[in-house]
Design a protein around this motif. Structure first.
Motif, PDB file in Angstrom:
ATOM      1  N   HIS A  53       0.864  -1.187   0.000  1.00 18.72           N
ATOM      2  CA  HIS A  53       0.000   0.000   0.000  1.00 18.72           C
ATOM      3  C   HIS A  53       0.895   1.229   0.000  1.00 18.72           C
ATOM      4  CE1 HIS A  53      -3.620  -2.236   0.422  1.00 18.72           C
ATOM      5  NE2 HIS A  53      -3.278  -2.746   1.586  1.00 18.72           N
ATOM      6  N   PRO A  54       0.501   2.281  -0.708  1.00 21.13           N
ATOM      7  CA  PRO A  54       1.350   3.480  -0.777  1.00 21.13           C
ATOM      8  C   PRO A  54       1.385   4.224   0.549  1.00 21.13           C
ATOM      9  CG  PRO A  54      -0.768   3.899  -1.816  1.00 21.13           C
ATOM     10  CD  PRO A  54      -0.749   2.442  -1.455  1.00 21.13           C
ATOM     11  N   ILE A  55       2.570   4.485   1.033  1.00 19.33           N
ATOM     12  CA  ILE A  55       2.746   5.295   2.235  1.00 19.33           C
ATOM     13  C   ILE A  55       3.228   6.669   1.789  1.00 19.33           C
ATOM     14  CG2 ILE A  55       4.036   5.567   4.384  1.00 19.33           C
ATOM     15  CD1 ILE A  55       4.224   2.560   4.552  1.00 19.33           C
ATOM     16  N   PRO A  56       2.577   7.738   2.197  1.00 14.53           N
ATOM     17  CA  PRO A  56       2.975   9.074   1.752  1.00 14.53           C
ATOM     18  C   PRO A  56       4.431   9.355   2.073  1.00 14.53           C
ATOM     19  CG  PRO A  56       0.886   9.147   2.919  1.00 14.53           C
ATOM     20  CD  PRO A  56       1.438   7.775   3.109  1.00 14.53           C
ATOM     21  N   ALA A  57       5.140   9.861   1.094  1.00 12.85           N
ATOM     22  CA  ALA A  57       6.541  10.200   1.313  1.00 12.85           C
ATOM     23  C   ALA A  57       6.651  11.452   2.153  1.00 12.85           C
ATOM     24  CB  ALA A  57       7.219  10.417  -0.044  1.00 12.85           C
ATOM     25  N   ALA A  58       7.847  11.662   2.716  1.00 13.23           N
ATOM     26  CA  ALA A  58       8.081  12.855   3.526  1.00 13.23           C
ATOM     27  C   ALA A  58       7.795  14.103   2.699  1.00 13.23           C
ATOM     28  CB  ALA A  58       9.524  12.863   4.023  1.00 13.23           C
ATOM     29  N   GLY A  59       7.125  15.059   3.308  1.00 11.76           N
ATOM     30  CA  GLY A  59       6.836  16.309   2.615  1.00 11.76           C
ATOM     31  C   GLY A  59       5.562  16.272   1.807  1.00 11.76           C
ATOM     32  N   SER A  60       4.768  15.199   1.908  1.00  8.01           N
ATOM     33  CA  SER A  60       3.551  15.105   1.110  1.00  8.01           C
ATOM     34  C   SER A  60       2.310  14.958   1.986  1.00  8.01           C
ATOM     35  CB  SER A  60       3.629  13.915   0.151  1.00  8.01           C
ATOM     36  OG  SER A  60       3.777  12.707   0.875  1.00  8.01           O
ATOM     37  N   LEU A  61       2.335  15.540   3.162  1.00  8.96           N
ATOM     38  CA  LEU A  61       1.184  15.451   4.059  1.00  8.96           C
ATOM     39  C   LEU A  61      -0.057  16.087   3.430  1.00  8.96           C
ATOM     40  CD1 LEU A  61       2.939  16.304   7.437  1.00  8.96           C
ATOM     41  CD2 LEU A  61       1.905  14.103   6.819  1.00  8.96           C
ATOM     42  N   LYS A  62       0.128  17.179   2.738  1.00 11.27           N
ATOM     43  CA  LYS A  62      -1.008  17.832   2.090  1.00 11.27           C
ATOM     44  C   LYS A  62      -1.645  16.917   1.050  1.00 11.27           C
ATOM     45  CE  LYS A  62      -2.369  21.860  -0.656  1.00 11.27           C
ATOM     46  NZ  LYS A  62      -1.918  23.097  -1.343  1.00 11.27           N
ATOM     47  N   GLN A  63      -0.814  16.187   0.286  1.00 11.76           N
ATOM     48  CA  GLN A  63      -1.358  15.282  -0.726  1.00 11.76           C
ATOM     49  C   GLN A  63      -2.115  14.140  -0.070  1.00 11.76           C
ATOM     50  OE1 GLN A  63       2.551  15.037  -2.022  1.00 11.76           O
ATOM     51  NE2 GLN A  63       2.245  16.079  -3.958  1.00 11.76           N
ATOM     52  N   ALA A  64      -1.570  13.607   1.033  1.00 12.47           N
ATOM     53  CA  ALA A  64      -2.274  12.548   1.754  1.00 12.47           C
ATOM     54  C   ALA A  64      -3.605  13.065   2.280  1.00 12.47           C
ATOM     55  CB  ALA A  64      -1.404  12.043   2.905  1.00 12.47           C
ATOM     56  N   TYR A  65      -3.585  14.266   2.851  1.00 15.01           N
ATOM     57  CA  TYR A  65      -4.793  14.911   3.390  1.00 15.01           C
ATOM     58  C   TYR A  65      -5.848  15.063   2.295  1.00 15.01           C
ATOM     59  CZ  TYR A  65      -7.516  18.856   5.390  1.00 15.01           C
ATOM     60  OH  TYR A  65      -8.508  19.688   5.853  1.00 15.01           O
ATOM     61  N   GLU A  66      -5.437  15.588   1.156  1.00 14.05           N
ATOM     62  CA  GLU A  66      -6.390  15.847   0.078  1.00 14.05           C
ATOM     63  C   GLU A  66      -6.935  14.553  -0.508  1.00 14.05           C
ATOM     64  OE1 GLU A  66      -4.211  18.410  -2.536  1.00 14.05           O
ATOM     65  OE2 GLU A  66      -4.835  20.234  -1.464  1.00 14.05           O
ATOM     66  N   HIS A  67      -6.089  13.519  -0.592  1.00 15.36           N
ATOM     67  CA  HIS A  67      -6.568  12.245  -1.121  1.00 15.36           C
ATOM     68  C   HIS A  67      -7.560  11.603  -0.153  1.00 15.36           C
ATOM     69  CE1 HIS A  67      -6.311   8.769  -3.839  1.00 15.36           C
ATOM     70  NE2 HIS A  67      -6.499   8.047  -2.749  1.00 15.36           N
ATOM     71  N   LEU A  68      -7.264  11.671   1.143  1.00 15.10           N
ATOM     72  CA  LEU A  68      -8.171  11.102   2.137  1.00 15.10           C
ATOM     73  C   LEU A  68      -9.497  11.860   2.186  1.00 15.10           C
ATOM     74  CD1 LEU A  68      -5.583  10.463   4.984  1.00 15.10           C
ATOM     75  CD2 LEU A  68      -6.866   8.701   3.754  1.00 15.10           C
ATOM     76  N   LEU A  69      -9.441  13.160   1.907  1.00 19.55           N
ATOM     77  CA  LEU A  69     -10.644  13.982   1.960  1.00 19.55           C
ATOM     78  C   LEU A  69     -11.445  13.920   0.670  1.00 19.55           C
ATOM     79  CD1 LEU A  69     -12.329  16.140   3.497  1.00 19.55           C
ATOM     80  CD2 LEU A  69     -10.834  17.876   2.467  1.00 19.55           C
ATOM     81  N   LEU A  70     -10.749  13.929  -0.473  1.00 17.65           N
ATOM     82  CA  LEU A  70     -11.410  14.118  -1.760  1.00 17.65           C
ATOM     83  C   LEU A  70     -11.367  12.906  -2.674  1.00 17.65           C
ATOM     84  CD1 LEU A  70      -9.959  17.684  -2.498  1.00 17.65           C
ATOM     85  CD2 LEU A  70     -12.152  17.136  -1.440  1.00 17.65           C
ATOM     86  N   GLY A  71     -10.555  11.914  -2.345  1.00 13.85           N
ATOM     87  CA  GLY A  71     -10.408  10.758  -3.226  1.00 13.85           C
ATOM     88  C   GLY A  71     -11.730  10.049  -3.466  1.00 13.85           C
ATOM     89  N   VAL A  72     -11.997   9.689  -4.724  1.00 13.82           N
ATOM     90  CA  VAL A  72     -13.278   9.076  -5.071  1.00 13.82           C
ATOM     91  C   VAL A  72     -13.231   7.555  -4.984  1.00 13.82           C
ATOM     92  CG1 VAL A  72     -13.972  10.990  -6.542  1.00 13.82           C
ATOM     93  CG2 VAL A  72     -12.665   9.106  -7.536  1.00 13.82           C
ATOM     94  N   ASP A  73     -12.047   6.977  -4.972  1.00 12.82           N
ATOM     95  CA  ASP A  73     -11.902   5.525  -4.893  1.00 12.82           C
ATOM     96  C   ASP A  73     -11.814   5.126  -3.428  1.00 12.82           C
ATOM     97  OD1 ASP A  73     -10.845   2.868  -4.788  1.00 12.82           O
ATOM     98  OD2 ASP A  73     -10.147   3.088  -6.854  1.00 12.82           O
ATOM     99  N   SER A  74     -12.879   4.512  -2.914  1.00 17.86           N
ATOM    100  CA  SER A  74     -12.934   4.190  -1.491  1.00 17.86           C
ATOM    101  C   SER A  74     -11.862   3.183  -1.087  1.00 17.86           C
ATOM    102  CB  SER A  74     -14.317   3.668  -1.116  1.00 17.86           C
ATOM    103  OG  SER A  74     -14.634   2.513  -1.870  1.00 17.86           O
TER     104      SER A  74
END
Length: 461
Positions: free
Chosen positions: A15-36
């Motif tokens: 499973h993809p683990i967010p790389a360092a410095g990508s907290l915003k991308q993880a946040y946005e994917h968890l909030l807005l991602g359409v694939d459950s």
């Protein structure tokens, strides 16, 4: 198998683990991602990493369950005592302890926005347990975060309005590290089945009334900023009947009867410690540097303004465009304007010609700077100068206190109503629940779904 054991046994590539410095991308994917499925996979991987970090933090939650209630009550009493001391110091003429000026307060509001805009998200995954009375306190807490479907009480709606009133709607200026707690909350909400003890522990920690909440509310009000979002939490997070009390009861009610109680409590305690990861509110407040924030703001503006000025006006022999040609020249440009008298530090900003260009009727640079950016300039120019009256020198935006009426043809509401047609009451619940997610609940259809969920939950008992 515990969460940490799963982390050690699962292949790193699964499973993809967010790389360092990508907290915003993880946040946005968890909030807005359409694939459950992708959201759940990311949430699981993200949580496992954060839980590993949490193991290295000091343990504050008592291991003795009989001491849990008194632990929460003592914390509440201690906060009340410290706040009383603070009020006494202010009464005796002491200065504000958090915010040196209004720009400082707005900086804080913007920095914590990623967390505030998903308020309560860690509990979302528990809605599926609406039939189980053991989850009543946790679900009630979540629904109250959603204002029970009333936009005037929905925490995210309230905070979004607060940001809009002060022009704090540019996520590009928020440091990546400030997305950590919001991402943790979203990840817990996606993983409630697998990480139930951690959700319960996080909730217990988050719902304890912090001193900074009380002081923030007091000082925001002094600075002409509506503190309602913060005062609302002061009342609902109390240790007597509020969310803090419900958090304690949830630990006791969901503790296994014959299962591995020791492991359950260890995981609850670990979830509790997730609250301490990242930069807390006090650290964010203490990190503010007006000079640095002003220069950062001007640098963000510089690429758009470096070719927009005529050569008519010169400072120290350079045109404005020349001053704006490189970021390292910005401090010198400010100093040159000050030397020429265009900026008069330590005085009413209205006395500075530069301020007159950006604020007021007929200002040549009207609209160039947002309300927050103008506040930075205002407070940097003013320094220790204060107006004779308490009114702020920066024009405040139009009030957005009232919720506009929802149009009858709102497409989301129409879609929700269509999806509910012909369904029995108990069949409507799984249709409604996705509309109560962090991304949807503050929208008109989400607010309507919240009200319907509460109505059905009560009738189907």
């Amino acid at each position: 198998m515990t969460a940490l054991t799963r982390l050690e046994s699962r292949p790193a590539h699964e499973h993809p683990i967010p790389a360092a410095g990508s907290l915003k991308q993880a946040y946005e994917h968890l909030l807005l991602g359409v694939d459950s499925e992708q959201r759940r996979a990311l949430a699981r991987s993200f949580l496992e990493v954060q839980l590993e970090h949490a193991t290295h933090l000091p343990q504050e939650m008592p291991t003795d369950l009989s001491a849990l209630q008194s632990f929460v009550e003592h914390h509440s009493v201690d906060v009340a005592r410290q706040y009383a001391d603070y009020l006494q110091q202010r009464k005796e003429g002491g200065p504000r302890q958090f915010f040196t000026n209004k720009a400082h307060a707005l900086f804080f509001l913007q920095a914590v926005a990623p967390t505030k805009l998903v308020d309560g998200a860690w509990l979302y995954g528990l809605l599926r347990q609406w039939r189980d009375p053991r989850f009543e306190g946790l679900i009630c807490t979540y629904l109250e975060e959603l204002g029970d479907g009333n936009p005037a009480q929905n925490h995210v709606v309230i905070y979004r309005k607060l940001l809009a009133e002060h022009g704090l709607q540019d996520p590009g200026v928020i440091a990546d590290e400030h997305y950590l707690q919001g991402a943790i909350q979203l990840a817990l909400g996606e993983s409630a089945d697998e990480f139930l003890p951690e959700v319960i522990g996080y909730n217990l920690g988050y719902e304890q009334l912090p001193l900074h909440l009380l002081i923030s509310a007091y000082e925001l009000s002094e600075l002409g900023i509506d503190p309602y979002y913060f005062t609302l939490h002061v009342t609902i997070d109390n240790a007597s009947t509020g969310h803090a009390q419900k958090a304690v009861q949830s630990v006791l009610q969901l503790l296994p009867v014959e299962g591995d109680r020791e492991d359950f409590l260890r995981r609850v305690a670990l979830g509790y410690r997730l609250n301490d990861l990242g930069q807390g509110s006090r650290a964010i407040i203490e990190s503010f540097d007006l000079d640095a924030e002003l220069l950062n703001m001007l640098e963000r503006k510089r690429p758009f303004g470096q070719h927009m000025h005529s050569d008519y006006c010169r400072f120290e022999g350079k045109t404005v465009n020349q001053w704006l040609s490189a970021p390292e020249q910005l401090p010198g440009f400010l100093a040159a304007m000050e030397k020429k008298g265009w900026i008069k530090r330590g005085q009413d900003p209205q006395a500075s010609r530069f301020w007159q260009l950006i604020e007021g009727d007929g200002a040549a640079m009207f609209g160039v700077f947002s309300p927050y950016e103008k506040q930075l300039l205002h407070d940097w120019i003013a320094g220790n100068w204060t107006p004779e009256r308490s009114a702020t020198a920066v024009r405040r935006g139009t009030s957005v206190a009232t919720e506009p009426p929802v149009p009858d043809n709102d497409p989301d509401i129409q879609s929700l109503q269509t999806s509910l047609e012909g369904l029995a009451a108990h069949e409507q619940m799984p249709v409604l629940i996705p509309w109560l997610s962090a991304h949807r609940h503050s929208h008109p259809a989400g607010l309507m779904a919240t009200r319907r969920f509460i109505e059905l939950k009560s009738s189907l008992r």
